[in-house]
Design an enzyme around this catalytic site. Structure first.
Site, short mmCIF file in Angstrom:
data_model
loop_
_atom_site.label_atom_id
_atom_site.label_comp_id
_atom_site.label_asym_id
_atom_site.label_seq_id
_atom_site.Cartn_x
_atom_site.Cartn_y
_atom_site.Cartn_z
N THR A 139 -12.29 5.96 -14.24
CA THR A 139 -11.29 5.52 -13.26
C THR A 139 -11.62 4.16 -12.69
O THR A 139 -10.75 3.45 -12.19
CB THR A 139 -11.16 6.56 -12.13
OG1 THR A 139 -9.98 6.28 -11.36
CG2 THR A 139 -12.37 6.55 -11.21
N GLU A 156 0.83 -1.21 0.00
CA GLU A 156 0.00 0.00 0.00
C GLU A 156 0.86 1.25 0.00
O GLU A 156 0.49 2.27 -0.57
CB GLU A 156 -0.94 -0.02 1.21
CG GLU A 156 -2.04 1.01 1.17
CD GLU A 156 -3.13 0.70 0.15
OE1 GLU A 156 -4.13 1.43 0.15
OE2 GLU A 156 -2.99 -0.25 -0.64
N GLU A 191 -4.47 -0.80 -10.23
CA GLU A 191 -3.77 0.28 -10.96
C GLU A 191 -2.52 -0.22 -11.69
O GLU A 191 -2.23 0.23 -12.80
CB GLU A 191 -3.40 1.41 -9.99
CG GLU A 191 -4.56 2.27 -9.56
CD GLU A 191 -5.39 1.65 -8.46
OE1 GLU A 191 -6.47 2.17 -8.14
OE2 GLU A 191 -4.96 0.61 -7.90
#
Length: 837
Positions: free
Chosen positions: A466, A362, A380
């Site tokens: 997104t 993270e 991502e």
């Protein structure tokens, strides 16, 4: 119209033949099987709940599970995972399942629930999901093969949801509230929201794609108008000197609350939506604003291959030494803009980090160590890998995609789907995963391993939101812009570059050469040290001129492990060389570390010292990088513990009178540690114990970490702060509930009370003499006696005269309580009063 997404017409045609077809088909089939496992588990164990709990094999229903703070603001009792996944079913050619899922959505989903949700999350996941599914349904209906019964029901649901989100924009600035009640809106007595004053930049700036698409498809301009207004405010509030924006802004006066600027959490999708709004809507103002921001990013934030956070008003100053995983989307955005070289550099850095830690943590430091070990299965990195493969055709990126698939199966797969990794260093799982996992991860992975002819739609006709929902780029031409909603082009004085107003030549930008990307990547191949074979460094010799009287530098070099030998004393073999007075041969004997060492975290403890614990209950705690340094406090910090109200301590403290002079206990979540600490310090607390909100976390399975600040200066925070995982925190709160008045000591573990004494061996002197059998029976009353008895070749130790000496023992024990003892147990004559450790 110049639409950069047309680059993809080229992307799909270049160099696909470089990758052998067998791995492509194998990976694609494997991805479909993985999706079936994840989606099937949700439908079997969780639907109609918003989210699947993959370890518990049941759905998470808001209000029925322990509150997780901001995380739960995504859940609105509207079958979130189902709606978010609808258009992914079409991409994966699961048209029967899609049709069935649309019917379930129409039949079961309600959007008027009395629940407070995040405006940002609901927009990108639910509104975006409904719009993407409507576009797919309309396409299939027009083909005449399926969905002939469909009558725009999903579009009507999207309009309803849009109207339920609109009250959030009722602010003087035009920036939306971060939360809204689906039934009662904002500022209603029943809404339970509207008191917020701040929102993140991405939260306010990630509305334009969904809201503009809703306006264009429904003919109601109000949605696009509000989204544009929010973007206008963010643009006007940028720092004019650096052209950067901050992370958190006040929704009422437009003042920046957090001024750190980057491309990761809090800002990320604001930049993404400026670029994609130009692609979707064809309005040059969005491209021009993006270009201004992009130039600033590349000037201040991009330090290839790193992307660092800086202060927006002083952008030459980095505000933290770590990066968060959300910035992994940025190489994909750079591909859309056509800036391929830095995209390749940053992506390669991210890939090296995943090879070192199996997944992208993270957060990780600039030395690529773990900062926050959690991995939520975020998409991502897969997204950027997809974009780079389509841009370059380099089969290297197929191998990266294959590694993502393999690691998901090896380390995240569980019987009921896929579970997040609590810490990449231990591999332990969490009973959750990123909500976008089904909707986004599988979409990008499947598209990466598919050719255009294998897809049920022409992917080049759509832009990804997104959340990877599909919106048709034809909206800019087939659906006219809403009346009175054109934004005038702003005049921007900047140095023009190749990419400012039009798409560059693909032949120049993406040469048909598989070595193009490899040449860039090679410089970062062993960035983290992973994969490099270890070779001891040879002793190297250099010549260094020093003055004869330069003894200080000579001794200093020796202290560093560097030895110097005068050339005139050197071994033979240099006899032909001219000797110079004062010239030395330097031997480097110190070894260079092959990999950065892990950051040392000094364990702290919370030691319960009031009766009945008396120091025997010791809870392992993590320290903070800010606040009082407990390692410099000789005796630690002592105080009574009091629960903060509100428990998350993210606002004014209601029980400040109770907290004054005491140590506060607060729950992690909802806001940063530094924000909590400031509120509690203002309330008069002398220390803070934070407790993890993640159920089941504990210090045995999860490595300790140091709490960090919020990017701004934390010098104003002077009280000590420690962190307990959930299981240790439960021991503390249970003690408080049972005994009400509990005193604790906060200090480094090595200094805990009784620690030194416990380390000392316990010894006693025993005087022995041999006696005849039966000789000692009459003497037992004279004192405690130990008798050795030999039975069956074994020595047995017995205590005799027990009843006669008990009174004397108790008297001596009471006296010993007044003296220093080597025993750590509390003195008591009643064994039932001794507390459990």
């Amino acid at each position: 119209m110049r639409i950069c997404n047309r680059l993809f017409e080229y992307f799909h045609e270049i160099n696909l033949f470089f990758c052998p077809p067998a791995p492509i088909f194998f990976c694609r089939d494997q991805i479909v099987e993985m999706f079936d496992h994840a989606y099937g588990s949700y439908m079997k164990y969780a639907y109609p709940a918003d989210e699947l709990m993959p370890l518990s094999c049941r759905g998470r229903v808001r209000g029925q599970e322990p509150n997780r703070g901001d995380i739960d603001d995504s859940l609105g009792k509207f079958s979130l995972t189902l709606i978010d996944t609808l258009d992914t079913l079409v991409v994966l050619n699961k048209l029967d399942e899609f049709e069935d899922a649309v019917k379930k959505t129409m039949r079961d989903v309600r959007l008027d629930n009395d629940v407070v949700v995040s405006v940002f999350e609901t927009n990108i996941r639910v509104l975006g999901g409904l719009l993407g599914a409507h576009v797919m349904s309309d396409l299939l209906r027009q083909r005449g093969e399926r969905m002939q019964w469909y009558r725009d029901e999903l579009l009507h649901m999207a309009k309803e949801l849009g109207h339920r989100l609109l009250p959030a924009f009722n602010t003087t600035s035009g920036l939306p509230y971060p939360k809204v009640n689906l039934r009662y809106g904002v500022l209603n007595p029943l809404s339970r929201t509207g008191t917020e004053s701040d929102t993140c930049t991405a939260c306010a700036g990630t509305m334009i794609l969904e809201f503009a698409a809703l306006s264009r498809l429904s003919g109601n301009s109000v949605f696009e108008e509000h989204a544009r207004k929010a973007l206008d405010v963010l643009w006007e509030r940028r720092q004019r000197g650096s052209d950067l924006v901050g992370t958190v802004i006040n929704i009422h006066n437009g003042e920046w609350v957090r001024r750190d600027s980057g491309v990761g959490a809090g800002i990320d999708s604001y930049y993404e939506y400026l670029m994609k709004a130009y692609i979707l809507l064809g309005d040059n103002v969005f491209l021009e604003r993006f270009n201004v921001h992009y130039s600033a990013i590349m000037k201040y934030i991009s330090q290839p291959p790193l992307l660092l956070n800086v202060h927006m008003h002083n952008p030459t100053v980095s505000v933290r030494s770590w990066m968060d995983s959300l910035l992994a989307f940025f190489p994909g955005l750079q591909v859309l803009r056509g800036d391929l070289k830095p995209a390749i550099e940053t992506h390669e850095m991210l890939y090296q980090v995943t090879k070192q830690h199996k997944f992208l943590p993270e957060a990780f430091t600039t030395e690529f160590r773990v900062h926050w070990g959690q991995h939520l299965l975020r998409p991502e990195f897969a997204e950027s890998t997809y974009y780079l493969y389509k841009a370059t055709g380099d089969p290297y990126y197929l191998r990266v995609g294959q590694s993502i698939v393999e690691k998901l199966n090896a380390y995240a797969r569980v019987p009921c789907g896929f579970a997040a990794v609590q810490d990449v260093r231990t591999g332990t799982h969490e009973d959750r995963y990123c909500i976008s996992f089904l909707a986004t991860m599988f979409k990008y992975l499947y598209l990466m391993f598919s050719e255009k002819s294998q897809l049920p739609i022409d992917i080049d006709d759509y832009i990804f939101t997104t959340e990877a929902h599909l919106l048709p780029i034809s909206l800019s031409t087939t659906q006219p812009p809403c009346q009175g909603n054109n934004t005038e082009t702003v005049r921007i004085s900047q140095e023009e570059d190749l990419f400012t107003h039009s798409c560059p030549s693909t032949e120049t930008l993406f040469p048909n050469n598989p070595s193009f990307a490899k040449t860039i990547r090679d410089g970062y191949k062993y960035l983290t040290g992973v994969g490099r074979a270890f070779h001891p460094l040879p002793i190297r010799e250099i010549e260094l001129p020093l003055h004869d009287n330069g003894l200080e530098p000579v001794e200093f070099l020796k202290s560093m492990g560097i030895s110097l030998t005068p050339l005139n004393e050197a071994s033979t073999g240099n006899t032909g060389r001219r000797k110079h007075k004062g010239v030395y041969r330097v031997k480097l004997v110190a070894e260079v570390s092959q990999a950065p060492e892990e950051e040392v975290v000094v364990p702290h403890v919370v030691q319960l010292i009031s009766p009945p614990f008396l120091g025997r209950t010791v809870l392992t705690a993590g320290p903070a990088k800010f606040g009082m340094d407990l390692t410099k406090q000789e005796h630690g910090v002592k105080g009574s513990i009091v629960k903060a109200s509100p428990y998350t301590a993210c606002g004014p403290i209601d029980n400040a009178v109770d907290l004054e002079g005491n140590i506060a206990v607060a729950l992690r979540g909802d806001c940063m540690f530094a924000a909590k600490a400031r509120w509690l310090q203002k309330a008069g607390a002398v220390g803070v114990i934070f407790i993890d909100h993640r159920e089941g976390s504990n210090s045995e399975e999860t490595p300790l970490f140091q709490m960090v600040g919020d990017g701004d200066s934390t010098e104003d925070i002077t009280l000590p702060l420690v962190f307990l995982f959930s299981r240790e925190g439960a021991v503390l709160t249970a003690a408080l509930e049972k005994h009400h008045n509990v005193d604790v000591l906060l200090l480094p573990k090595e200094r805990q009370l009784g620690h030194d004494k416990m380390e000392k061996p316990i010894s006693m002197n025993i005087k022995l003499r041999l006696a005849e059998e039966g000789e000692m029976e009459g003497e037992a009353a004279d004192g405690p006696t130990l008798e050795f008895v030999l039975e069956n070749d074994e020595v047995i130790l017995k205590e005799v005269g027990e009843e006669e000496i008990r009174g004397k023992q108790q008297s001596e024990q009471q006296q010993s309580c007044t003296k220093e003892s080597h025993w750590t147990e509390p003195c008591t004559t009643d064994s039932s009063q001794i507390p459990d450790s």
